[in-house]
Design an enzyme around this catalytic site. Structure first.
Site, short mmCIF file in Angstrom:
data_model
loop_
_atom_site.label_atom_id
_atom_site.label_comp_id
_atom_site.label_asym_id
_atom_site.label_seq_id
_atom_site.Cartn_x
_atom_site.Cartn_y
_atom_site.Cartn_z
N PHE A 45 -11.13 61.62 -9.47
CA PHE A 45 -11.85 62.87 -9.28
C PHE A 45 -11.04 64.01 -9.88
O PHE A 45 -9.83 63.86 -10.12
CB PHE A 45 -12.08 63.12 -7.78
CG PHE A 45 -13.53 63.22 -7.41
CD1 PHE A 45 -14.41 62.19 -7.67
CD2 PHE A 45 -14.03 64.37 -6.79
CE1 PHE A 45 -15.74 62.28 -7.33
CE2 PHE A 45 -15.38 64.46 -6.44
CZ PHE A 45 -16.23 63.42 -6.71
N GLN A 70 -16.76 78.51 -4.71
CA GLN A 70 -16.67 77.49 -5.76
C GLN A 70 -17.97 77.32 -6.54
O GLN A 70 -19.03 77.10 -5.95
CB GLN A 70 -16.29 76.15 -5.13
CG GLN A 70 -16.17 75.03 -6.17
CD GLN A 70 -15.41 73.84 -5.63
OE1 GLN A 70 -15.96 73.05 -4.88
NE2 GLN A 70 -14.16 73.73 -6.00
N HIS A 104 -19.65 74.77 -8.84
CA HIS A 104 -19.54 73.39 -9.32
C HIS A 104 -19.98 73.39 -10.78
O HIS A 104 -21.01 73.95 -11.10
CB HIS A 104 -20.43 72.47 -8.49
CG HIS A 104 -20.13 71.01 -8.67
ND1 HIS A 104 -20.38 70.35 -9.84
CD2 HIS A 104 -19.54 70.11 -7.84
CE1 HIS A 104 -19.99 69.09 -9.71
NE2 HIS A 104 -19.47 68.92 -8.51
N LEU A 110 -27.15 69.16 -7.58
CA LEU A 110 -25.81 68.71 -7.95
C LEU A 110 -25.80 67.41 -8.76
O LEU A 110 -26.45 66.44 -8.40
CB LEU A 110 -25.02 68.49 -6.65
CG LEU A 110 -23.62 67.90 -6.75
CD1 LEU A 110 -22.69 68.88 -7.41
CD2 LEU A 110 -23.11 67.55 -5.36
N GLU A 158 -19.30 65.23 -9.41
CA GLU A 158 -18.09 65.12 -10.21
C GLU A 158 -17.79 63.66 -10.51
O GLU A 158 -17.10 63.34 -11.47
CB GLU A 158 -16.93 65.75 -9.42
CG GLU A 158 -15.68 65.98 -10.22
CD GLU A 158 -14.75 66.94 -9.49
OE1 GLU A 158 -15.15 68.10 -9.30
OE2 GLU A 158 -13.66 66.52 -9.10
N ARG A 209 -12.40 72.10 -10.62
CA ARG A 209 -13.73 72.70 -10.78
C ARG A 209 -13.68 74.15 -11.28
O ARG A 209 -14.52 74.56 -12.08
CB ARG A 209 -14.48 72.64 -9.45
CG ARG A 209 -14.90 71.23 -9.15
CD ARG A 209 -15.61 71.13 -7.83
NE ARG A 209 -15.92 69.72 -7.59
CZ ARG A 209 -16.39 69.27 -6.45
NH1 ARG A 209 -16.61 70.09 -5.44
NH2 ARG A 209 -16.67 68.00 -6.31
N HIS A 226 -21.44 76.20 -5.06
CA HIS A 226 -21.40 74.90 -4.40
C HIS A 226 -20.71 74.95 -3.04
O HIS A 226 -21.11 74.25 -2.11
CB HIS A 226 -20.64 73.94 -5.32
CG HIS A 226 -20.56 72.52 -4.83
ND1 HIS A 226 -21.69 71.80 -4.52
CD2 HIS A 226 -19.51 71.70 -4.60
CE1 HIS A 226 -21.31 70.58 -4.12
NE2 HIS A 226 -20.01 70.51 -4.14
N ARG A 228 -11.00 74.53 -4.09
CA ARG A 228 -11.01 73.23 -3.43
C ARG A 228 -11.08 72.11 -4.46
O ARG A 228 -11.82 72.23 -5.45
CB ARG A 228 -12.21 73.13 -2.50
CG ARG A 228 -12.41 71.78 -1.89
CD ARG A 228 -13.57 71.77 -0.93
NE ARG A 228 -14.86 71.80 -1.60
CZ ARG A 228 -15.49 70.73 -2.07
NH1 ARG A 228 -14.95 69.53 -1.97
NH2 ARG A 228 -16.67 70.83 -2.66
#
Lengths: 184, 601, 248
Positions: B117, B231, B233, B243, B246, B288, B356, B391
């Site tokens: 990730f 955040q 995304h 979404l 990721e 991100r 996000h 994050r």
């Protein structure tokens, strides 16, 4: 706005007895289930055939001519259609009751056999022949017994012998007679 | 007023709320746990999380690596002692979910599988295909039905907390189905209501993600911490914002601009990695904030693709092949086909950054406690201190269970040590809260809920988006101030008591407006660039002044006051945040330095 | 390129109406417009008192099940483009009591989900893995129940099921699927307890295999399959119990 006492009043929609006519899918299902009535009628017809056979040549001739009536021919044709319909609508459903995990990820015979009805038919035929073959190999006398009712009919028809016909109330003796015949 | 007594009341029944309820029930089966949610638990937005949850399991991984990735990923705005607790407990919690039945994806030998990730040095993201949040939530919900002491109040909208003399005594709720007010008196209360991303127009979130719990705590004087860190995304579908996990990039998907060029190599994430060989912390596996910022830069250069749904770049998954996509990313394929009519097997998927996650939230200590006695917060609604300024993907899903559990246990202990107070004065407070909520419904008014909501969402996108300036933030603040004024004149058409969503969305809008203001003022005062907070007028990180948490404190008569609190640094002093080849060089340099030091001694 | 479509919504306001009535709206739509977006635009600009449940917009939270031209569907995964040139008629999910407008009472369904013990019941006499270890479960073992763990509890299969329409005691597709899901999980030892529910009149044998639940399921869970497999298990269970009795 009164939030102390509930004014909730759910509405329960009535169930209409014709619900199954409102959607093709349901109608097809009801037809599939409905075929059982025709199958029942056909079973009764077979029973009639047995009884007629037991009452002797006379009864059998009568029954044969009854079957020869155009209405009965039409009825039997309908039964055939119904049974075929039932069988074919079961084909797409059948894989749901079988689950085979292939290579960890591909799940279900359903995906594997989806649409491949010929394969299913051939497989079923092969299975039938194999199982039948094995059984008959070990119990060859079974074949004769399975065919014995036809033998009974044949002997009655051929002999034209009234003595081979049961007297009096046929119904009472049916089971005994059949048992005797198969057992001999 | 209907009054129910419980020991622990939990507001919100997503990942954190359910985990908290189970923890409380397991720790002390004699306690009555009231689990309150405005939706059925399985509707909670945890359900939409796709990619996975981080937990160290591989031999080449370590808790130190996870710690380092998280703190550096958060641009050093993390509470390091809390991160330390976090990384030590992630794997245990994920195994716990496994024991409860979560269908984690497995390796051929039957053990847990992990995927790479963004911003994570070693693959450590546990996944259940691309429906990880869904499976975690359903596992937790189903497991929760085992505990007789958990009493659920589904479809109960929490109107307010019952706070007196800086201690919480329960909540006042609206039973949406029956149309009655129900006060739930409790000795301790946990807020687990998720983020506040519906402040923005384009987001990956469900309609319920309206920051209710944040707003309630905020109004009662608990500061909202680090709210400027929102955040984006990098890969949402254009138009709807849905979404694209990721995990797409973790499995090897790449991002290309209108020339088919993998533009991330131009933004400190290169050099380019070979197609189908994702490398941790390189290119598409950058964090991100950086990946979203690169989109904005490309857009400025005119290198994004224009569509009728706005500017996009391409997320190309084709080289992964149909079978692999079907195994690892089936939901992504389903979503792309349904919502933009694109089959990822055959075509690249158009994507753009969308809001996000709310990194900030209700200020808590490392054990989820707030400044109000008996009040705890966990999950996205809380700022427990592990995300900092940005994050890392897959840290939040596991946060829900790690800190959900802590909150459940802490609240259970508090409840066991305290007695119920008199109900009568609480009923009085509850009645006042209800009257306030009801005042929205009465009177001659004219403003439309949806219009204010849309204008707020657009103003937030424009002024407090991926990049901000003093001017843009001020413009948004002016807009928010005007909207708050118009909100007083909001018109509720629905007068029913049963499922009055017209009224409830208006209350939610009130929550959102307050939270949006906290975000805006926090962003205005932070005159530096850090993590997801990028200022075009202050482009550098400024540790001297801003290695601090922002605290937005509610002011009923106007703008929130912004103050600062220290960041806990234990073992990782602030350094330059680097990815790609730069990170590798920095690591080599650090190793060499350590060896030299060792040799000298 | 906005086209228009007529959407008729069945309304019911418990405080004012004795029975449901219809209200029609004209809605503009593009290629991407979902029914959920259309309903939200109706609520925002035409009829603020219209009530319905929704949240995720991406077919995973299970909130927005409703009848679209007589077929149970998720509003967020239904697109107006597929009804071009037709009219749309939206009703609350069939077979559930209507609370208000498109909101139905799901409590019976939720209670059934809870009743079937939807959690891992550890095997008796077998030690569980410790805090830092997982149960070993191979991909093939996972595959045995994986599909049946995909249910989002939207209630669409209950709206599709004529048996549930006629008999509310029937456990129904989703609950029976969830039983099968846990029974087939290699980590679980609770099958015996759950089979009692499966074997009851209101269990699998109330299903006459209409199959419409699987036709309508928006997540490809195929509850009809789980129920037929449950029948196989139930039949086995019956045979085994017969032999057990003889053996006693």
């Amino acid at each position: 706005m009164d939030l102390e006492k509930s004014t909730r009043q759910p509405y329960v929609r009535p169930v209409d007895s014709t619900w199954w006519t409102k959607k093709g899918f349901y109608t097809a299902y009801m037809l599939r289930e409905g075929t059982c009535l025709l199958v029942l009628a056909f079973v009764l017809e077979m029973l009639g055939f047995y009884i007629a056979a037991l009452t002797g040549a006379n009864g059998l001739w009568k029954f044969a001519s009854f079957l020869g009536h155009p209405v009965m021919i039409a009825f039997n044709a309908l039964v055939l259609v119904a049974v075929l319909y039932h069988a074919f609508t079961w084909f797409p459903l059948m894989p749901k009751a079988l689950r085979v995990i292939v290579k960890d990820t591909k799940s279900g015979l359903y995906k594997l056999l989806d649409g491949k009805y010929l394969v299913i038919l051939l497989f079923a035929a092969l299975l039938g022949v194999t199982v039948g073959g094995i059984v008959l190999f070990y119990y060859p006398e079974l074949l004769g017994r399975l065919l014995s009712p036809f033998g009974l009919v044949k002997s009655i028809v051929e002999s034209q012998d009234p003595s081979s016909m049961p007297n009096g109330d046929t119904m009472k003796d049916v089971s005994k007679l059949v048992q005797d015949y198969i057992g001999k | 007023m209907d009054v129910v007594k419980a020991d622990v009341a939990i507001v919100g029944a997503g990942g954190s709320g359910l985990r908290a309820a189970i923890a409380a029930a397991e720790l002390n089966p004699d306690l009555k746990v009231a689990l309150i949610s405005k939706v059925y638990p399985m509707r909670s937005h945890t359900v939409a999380a796709e990619g996975g949850a981080a937990g160290v399991v591989r031999d080449d991984d370590s808790l130190d690596y996870h710690f380092h990735d998280t703190v550096a990923g958060g641009d050093w705005l993390c509470e390091q002692d809390v991160v330390d607790y976090f990384v030590h407990n992630t794997t245990r919690e994920l195994y716990q979910l496994e024991h409860w039945g979560c269908p984690w994806s497995r390796k051929p030998d039957g053990r847990i599988n992990v995927r790479p990730f963004g911003g994570m040095k070693v693959p450590r993201t546990w996944f259940a295909a691309d429906k990880t949040g869904f499976h975690m939530l359903h596992t937790l919900f189903q497991t929760s039905t085992k505990y007789k002491s958990i009493i659920r109040y589904d479809e109960h909208f929490v109107l307010d907390l019952l706070v007196r003399d800086n201690q919480v005594y329960g909540v006042v709720t609206l039973d949406m189905q029956n149309g009655v007010v129900r006060m739930i008196q409790a000795k301790s209360v946990i807020i687990a209501t998720g983020g506040s991303n519906r402040c923005y127009r384009f987001n990956t979130n469900g309609g319920i993600v309206t920051g209710d719990g944040m707003a309630l705590a905020y109004r009662h004087g608990v500061p909202l911490r680090d709210m400027e860190f929102v955040q984006y995304h990098p890969t949402g579908l254009p138009g709807c914002g849905i979404l694209m996990t990721e995990g797409c990039r973790g499995e090897g998907g790449v991002l290309t601009n209108k020339d088919g060029y993998r533009y991330l190599q131009d933004y400190g994430l290169g050099p380019e990695t070979p197609l189908g060989q994702p490398k941790s912390k390189y290119m598409e596996l950058g964090p991100r904030d950086r990946v979203s910022q690169a989109f904005w830069q490309e857009q400025q250069k005119g290198r994004t693709i224009k569509t009728h749904l706005g500017d996009v770049v391409n997320l190309d998954l084709r080289h992964l092949g149909a079978d692999y996509l079907e195994e690892r990313l089936p939901f992504i394929c389903e979503l792309a086909r349904a919502y933009v009519g694109v089959d990822p097997v055959k075509e690249p998927v158009p994507v753009r950054p969308t809001v996000h996650y709310t990194m900030g939230g209700i200020e808590t200590n490392g054990r989820t406690g707030t400044r109000i006695a008996g009040l705890y917060a966990a999950g996205e609604c809380a700022s427990v201190g592990i995300h900092g300024a940005n994050r890392l993907g897959s840290n939040s899903l596991v946060e829900t269970v790690v800190f959900g559990r802590v909150a459940g246990e802490e609240a259970a202990k508090f409840a066991a040590e305290n007695e119920h107070t008199d109900t009568a004065p609480l009923t009085q407070i509850a009645q006042e809260s209800l009257d306030k909520a009801l005042s929205l419904v009465s009177g001659e008014r004219s403003e439309s809920v949806s219009q204010i909501r849309n204008e707020m969402g657009d103003a937030m996108e424009e002024g407090i988006g991926i990049y901000r300036t003093d001017e843009s933030i001020r413009k948004t603040i002016d807009k928010l101030t005007a909207l708050k004024e118009r909100y007083r004149n909001i018109k509720i058409n629905d007068q029913s008591t049963i499922f009055n969503t017209d009224w409830l969305t208006a209350i939610e809008l009130g929550f959102l407006l307050g939270n949006a203001e906290a975000m805006a003022y926090s962003a205005l005062n932070r005159t530096e660039s850090r993590g997801s907070h990028q200022r075009l007028d202050f482009t550098e990180r400024n540790d001297e002044q801003f290695l601090k948490h922002s605290l937005a404190t509610y002011n009923p008569d106007g703008a929130p006051s912004i103050t600062y609190s220290d960041v806990k640094i234990t073992k990782l002093p602030p350094a330059k945040r680097v990815y790609g080849i730069e990170a590798e060089n920095a690591e080599k340099a650090a190793k060499a330095a350590a060896q030299n030091n060792g040799g000298n001694q | 390129m906005a086209d228009k479509i007529k959407i008729t919504v069945q309304r019911y306001r418990p405080e004012q109406d004795r029975e449901p009535w219809d209200q029609s709206f004209e809605v503009e739509y593009t290629r991407e417009t979902s029914l959920l977006e259309a309903l939200n635009s109706i609520k925002d600009t035409q009829e603020p008192t219209l009530s319905f449940r929704w949240s995720c917009r991406m077919a995973i939270c299970g909130s927005c099940g409703m009848m679209v031209n007589g077929v149970p569907k998720l509003a967020c995964k239904t697109f107006l483009r597929d009804y071009a040139g037709q009219e749309m008629r939206i009703e609350p999910l069939a077979n559930f009591p209507v609370e208000r407008d498109l909101v139905v009472d799901l409590s019976d369904f939720i209670e059934k989900l809870e009743r079937i013990k939807p959690y891992i019941i550890p095997k008796k006499g077998e030690s569980q893995p410790g805090e830092q270890r997982e149960y070993i479960q191979t991909p093939a073992q996972l595959e045995k129940y994986r599909q049946f763990s995909m249910c989002i509890n939207c209630g669409i299969c209950y709206a599709a099921c004529p048996q549930y329409k006629l008999n509310k005691e029937f456990l129904g597709p989703a609950a029976l699927t969830l039983i099968y899901r846990y029974n087939e999980d290699s980590r679980d030892g609770g099958k015996e307890e759950r089979m009692k529910l499966v074997n009851q009149d209101t269990g699998v044998w109330s299903c006459s295999f209409v199959g419409y639940c699987s036709e309508c399921c928006p997540k490809g869970v195929d509850p009809a399959s789980a129920i037929q497999l449950g029948k196989v298990e139930s039949a086995k269970d019956y045979l085994i119990s017969m032999f057990k009795k003889k053996g006693e």
